[in-house]
Design an enzyme around this catalytic site. Structure first.
Site, PDB file in Angstrom:
ATOM      1  N   SER A  81       0.744  -1.122   0.004  1.00 61.40           N
ATOM      2  CA  SER A  81      -0.030  -0.149   0.040  1.00 61.40           C
ATOM      3  C   SER A  81       0.854   1.156   0.050  1.00 61.40           C
ATOM      4  O   SER A  81       1.757   1.151   0.605  1.00 61.40           O
ATOM      5  CB  SER A  81      -0.699  -0.114   1.213  1.00 61.40           C
ATOM      6  OG  SER A  81      -1.937  -0.857   1.165  1.00 61.40           O
ATOM      7  N   SER A  89      -3.062  17.235  -4.880  1.00 60.02           N
ATOM      8  CA  SER A  89      -3.651  16.038  -4.156  1.00 60.02           C
ATOM      9  C   SER A  89      -2.899  14.982  -3.881  1.00 60.02           C
ATOM     10  O   SER A  89      -2.011  14.928  -3.120  1.00 60.02           O
ATOM     11  CB  SER A  89      -5.102  15.967  -4.769  1.00 60.02           C
ATOM     12  OG  SER A  89      -5.786  15.239  -3.813  1.00 60.02           O
ATOM     13  N   HIS A  94      -3.240   0.169  -3.530  1.00 57.48           N
ATOM     14  CA  HIS A  94      -2.827  -1.139  -2.746  1.00 57.48           C
ATOM     15  C   HIS A  94      -3.131  -2.135  -3.707  1.00 57.48           C
ATOM     16  O   HIS A  94      -3.790  -2.255  -4.951  1.00 57.48           O
ATOM     17  CB  HIS A  94      -4.442  -1.172  -1.744  1.00 57.48           C
ATOM     18  CG  HIS A  94      -4.097  -2.345  -0.797  1.00 57.48           C
ATOM     19  ND1 HIS A  94      -3.348  -2.320   0.162  1.00 57.48           N
ATOM     20  CD2 HIS A  94      -4.390  -3.704  -0.854  1.00 57.48           C
ATOM     21  CE1 HIS A  94      -3.284  -3.582   0.902  1.00 57.48           C
ATOM     22  NE2 HIS A  94      -4.088  -4.319   0.166  1.00 57.48           N
ATOM     23  N   CYS A 109      -5.749  18.129  -8.686  1.00 55.74           N
ATOM     24  CA  CYS A 109      -6.578  19.451  -8.993  1.00 55.74           C
ATOM     25  C   CYS A 109      -5.909  20.187 -10.036  1.00 55.74           C
ATOM     26  O   CYS A 109      -4.799  20.023 -10.428  1.00 55.74           O
ATOM     27  CB  CYS A 109      -6.364  20.188  -7.578  1.00 55.74           C
ATOM     28  SG  CYS A 109      -7.363  19.469  -6.109  1.00 55.74           S
TER      29      CYS A 109
END
Length: 141
Positions: A81, A89, A94, A109
């Site tokens: 992970s 952002s 995973h 963004c």
């Protein structure tokens, strides 16, 4: 017994005239960013942390995003992970190597271009199939 109350936003929506730089206008909408939910199936190299980090760094560069922090955690006996925190952002993932499956969450963004990550992911992990959900976040109006 808990009482359900109506949601009240803390801030007013941003108008078109005073939108911050990180909001974009595309397809007739003004919004904060694009959020891709990506599922790779029948994928390879899903327990290779060095390859995954290199691939996600390549994604970030191709998307014109800015990396702030990167972390990968390994599970026993396998599976990884991780998160790349971006100025725009994040990218999280995973992996389930035994299932040949990787779940990625790519949210960027402003002018960053998260769709440019898709060919890089395909080249690195050679998935048999790719499922993509494409969401616009922070739509004004």
């Amino acid at each position: 017994m808990s009482k359900i109350t109506e949601f009240t936003p803390l801030a007013q929506p941003v108008s078109r005239d005073d939108k911050p730089d990180y909001f974009v206008e595309r397809d007739g909408l003004v919004f904060a960013g694009t959020h891709l939910i990506v599922d790779l199936w029948q994928a390879e190299h899903l327990n290779d942390s060095a390859l995954i980090e290199k691939t996600l760094r390549n994604c970030i560069s191709a998307a014109n995003a800015t990396l702030l922090h990167f972390h990968i955690h390994a599970f026993e006996p396998n599976g990884l992970s991780g998160v790349a925190v971006l100025a725009e952002s994040h990218i999280t993932f995973h992996s389930w190597p035994d299932q040949g499956y990787m779940a990625l969450d790519i949210f960027m963004c402003g002018k960053a271009e998260p769709h440019k990550c898709i060919p890089i992911l395909k080249a690195a992990f050679n998935p048999g199939s790719v499922q993509i959900s494409d969401l616009k976040r922070g739509v004004v109006g």
